[in-house]
Design an enzyme around this catalytic site. Structure first.
Site, PDB file in Angstrom:
ATOM      1  N   HIS A 129       0.820  -1.221   0.000  1.00 33.96           N
ATOM      2  CA  HIS A 129       0.000   0.000   0.000  1.00 33.96           C
ATOM      3  C   HIS A 129       0.856   1.274   0.000  1.00 33.96           C
ATOM      4  O   HIS A 129       0.300   2.377  -0.136  1.00 33.96           O
ATOM      5  CB  HIS A 129      -0.931   0.034   1.213  1.00 33.96           C
ATOM      6  CG  HIS A 129      -1.968  -1.036   1.202  1.00 33.96           C
ATOM      7  ND1 HIS A 129      -2.799  -1.263   0.138  1.00 33.96           N
ATOM      8  CD2 HIS A 129      -2.304  -1.967   2.143  1.00 33.96           C
ATOM      9  CE1 HIS A 129      -3.603  -2.287   0.407  1.00 33.96           C
ATOM     10  NE2 HIS A 129      -3.322  -2.725   1.616  1.00 33.96           N
ATOM     11  N   ASP A 166      -3.258 -10.560  -2.188  1.00 37.90           N
ATOM     12  CA  ASP A 166      -3.790 -10.026  -0.932  1.00 37.90           C
ATOM     13  C   ASP A 166      -5.267  -9.686  -1.114  1.00 37.90           C
ATOM     14  O   ASP A 166      -5.721  -9.388  -2.226  1.00 37.90           O
ATOM     15  CB  ASP A 166      -3.008  -8.769  -0.566  1.00 37.90           C
ATOM     16  CG  ASP A 166      -3.229  -8.300   0.858  1.00 37.90           C
ATOM     17  OD1 ASP A 166      -2.377  -8.582   1.717  1.00 37.90           O
ATOM     18  OD2 ASP A 166      -4.259  -7.639   1.111  1.00 37.90           O
ATOM     19  N   HIS A 168      -6.639  -7.057  -0.210  1.00 42.10           N
ATOM     20  CA  HIS A 168      -6.691  -5.636  -0.527  1.00 42.10           C
ATOM     21  C   HIS A 168      -5.827  -5.348  -1.758  1.00 42.10           C
ATOM     22  O   HIS A 168      -4.719  -5.872  -1.872  1.00 42.10           O
ATOM     23  CB  HIS A 168      -6.183  -4.797   0.649  1.00 42.10           C
ATOM     24  CG  HIS A 168      -6.898  -5.066   1.938  1.00 42.10           C
ATOM     25  ND1 HIS A 168      -6.380  -5.900   2.902  1.00 42.10           N
ATOM     26  CD2 HIS A 168      -8.092  -4.625   2.406  1.00 42.10           C
ATOM     27  CE1 HIS A 168      -7.223  -5.966   3.926  1.00 42.10           C
ATOM     28  NE2 HIS A 168      -8.269  -5.202   3.640  1.00 42.10           N
ATOM     29  N   ASP A 247      -4.825 -12.505   3.891  1.00 45.35           N
ATOM     30  CA  ASP A 247      -6.021 -12.023   4.569  1.00 45.35           C
ATOM     31  C   ASP A 247      -7.307 -12.300   3.787  1.00 45.35           C
ATOM     32  O   ASP A 247      -8.397 -11.933   4.227  1.00 45.35           O
ATOM     33  CB  ASP A 247      -5.918 -10.538   4.913  1.00 45.35           C
ATOM     34  CG  ASP A 247      -5.229  -9.720   3.844  1.00 45.35           C
ATOM     35  OD1 ASP A 247      -4.952 -10.250   2.749  1.00 45.35           O
ATOM     36  OD2 ASP A 247      -4.952  -8.532   4.092  1.00 45.35           O
TER      37      ASP A 247
END
Length: 311
Positions: A129, A166, A168, A247
């Site tokens: 990120h 991931d 995200h 995740d």
């Protein structure tokens, strides 16, 4: 010549508070599972160096690097500095971030040079990120982008792929790598959750596929087969990097895709097949998300087992 396992005690010292999901215990949970399954017996452990400013400058702006270094140097010994609503640093966070990015760059060198066939970096803070000029989402330096650009600029590699599974979207990696035609980025993520982007790729070298909540393994596998594998075959990367976030596991409440260990093993097997075909098996995998300790450890063990050929 054994696969590389790269981690460091400094990565344990970064702490964002007792209740924060991105905790030092994540690394121990992974190491325990790898040890319990006997996988570390088949790997060579390395202590990574700190990342260099030259390596960081390929991925981040000078102003951002200077600001983060200054902020990191002024954190009280027993306090925190808030970076964004979900991300903060303690007195050891800057060094931990330097070590994590250094581990990724070291992995790129080891694998590109043939000193290790593949590498897994058990590191934190995570990185995908972190944008060119901004931290966020628990991330400060974009470890995998630093490693990719280091490989391209110094290791004689001309074409790499980045796989990010991931839950995200890796908005930071996209921000840094979009438009770089030496890189193909394939990202899957759950739609309509942080960082609330990715549905519209920033450049033609981005293969972003958002999945609806509760997709499960079947839809995830269909997406990989339909979108990633043809693009990877056409691109024919010389090396593959993985932003390995876990995740998306059904026991992790940071997302709701509903994957299980078998899904992470399956996608790793598909990535290995691509690298065996085009890239002499060269893979660097860097830990990103995954916050429930038991499923995280189990999922990483499933991933690493396939990655190192112990399955």
């Amino acid at each position: 010549m054994l696969p590389a396992y790269i981690t460091h005690h400094d990565c344990l010292l970064h702490d964002m508070g007792e209740q924060h999901p991105e905790s030092p215990a994540r690394l121990g949970a992974i190491n325990d599972q790898l040890l319990m399954h006997g996988l570390l017996d088949y790997m060579h452990a390395f202590d990574p160096p700190l990342v260099t400013q030259q390596q960081l400058a390929r991925a981040h702006t000078e102003a951002y690097l200077e600001n983060f270094a200054q902020t990191g140097a002024n954190v009280p010994e027993d306090g925190y500095v808030q970076i964004d609503p979900d991300t903060r640093i303690n007195a050891y966070s800057y060094r931990a971030a330097q070590r994590a990015a250094g581990a990724a760059a070291m992995a790129a060198e080891l694998v590109a040079s043939g000193k290790a066939p593949v590498a897994f970096c058990n590191i934190r803070p995570p990185g995908h990120h972190a944008e060119r000029a901004a931290a966020g989402g628990f991330c400060f330096f974009n470890n995998v982008a630093v490693a990719i650009l280091h490989a391209l600029d110094t290791q004689g590699i001309s074409r790499v792929a980045l796989i990010d599974f991931d839950v995200h979207h890796g908005n930071g990696s996209e921000d840094i790598l979009a438009g770089d035609q030496r890189v193909l980025m394939c990202s899957s993520f759950e739609k309509d959750i942080y960082p609330f982007c990715g549905d519209i790729p920033k450049a033609t070298n981005m293969i972003n596929v958002g999945l609806p909540s509760r997709s499960g393994g079947k839809l995830f596998r269909e997406m990989v087969a339909a979108h990633w594998l043809p693009a990877l075959d056409a691109f024919a990367p010389e090396m593959i990097f993985i932003s390995a976030g876990f995740d998306a596991h059904r026991e992790d409440d940071m997302g709701n895709l509903g994957l299980v260990e078998a899904d992470f093993a399956w996608v790793t097997k598909e990535i290995v097949a691509v690298t065996n075909k085009h890239a002499r098996g060269r893979i660097v995998s860097c830990l990103e998300g995954g916050y429930e300790l038991s499923p995280l450890g189990r999922s990483v063990a499933a991933h690493v087992r396939v990655l190192i050929g112990a399955d």
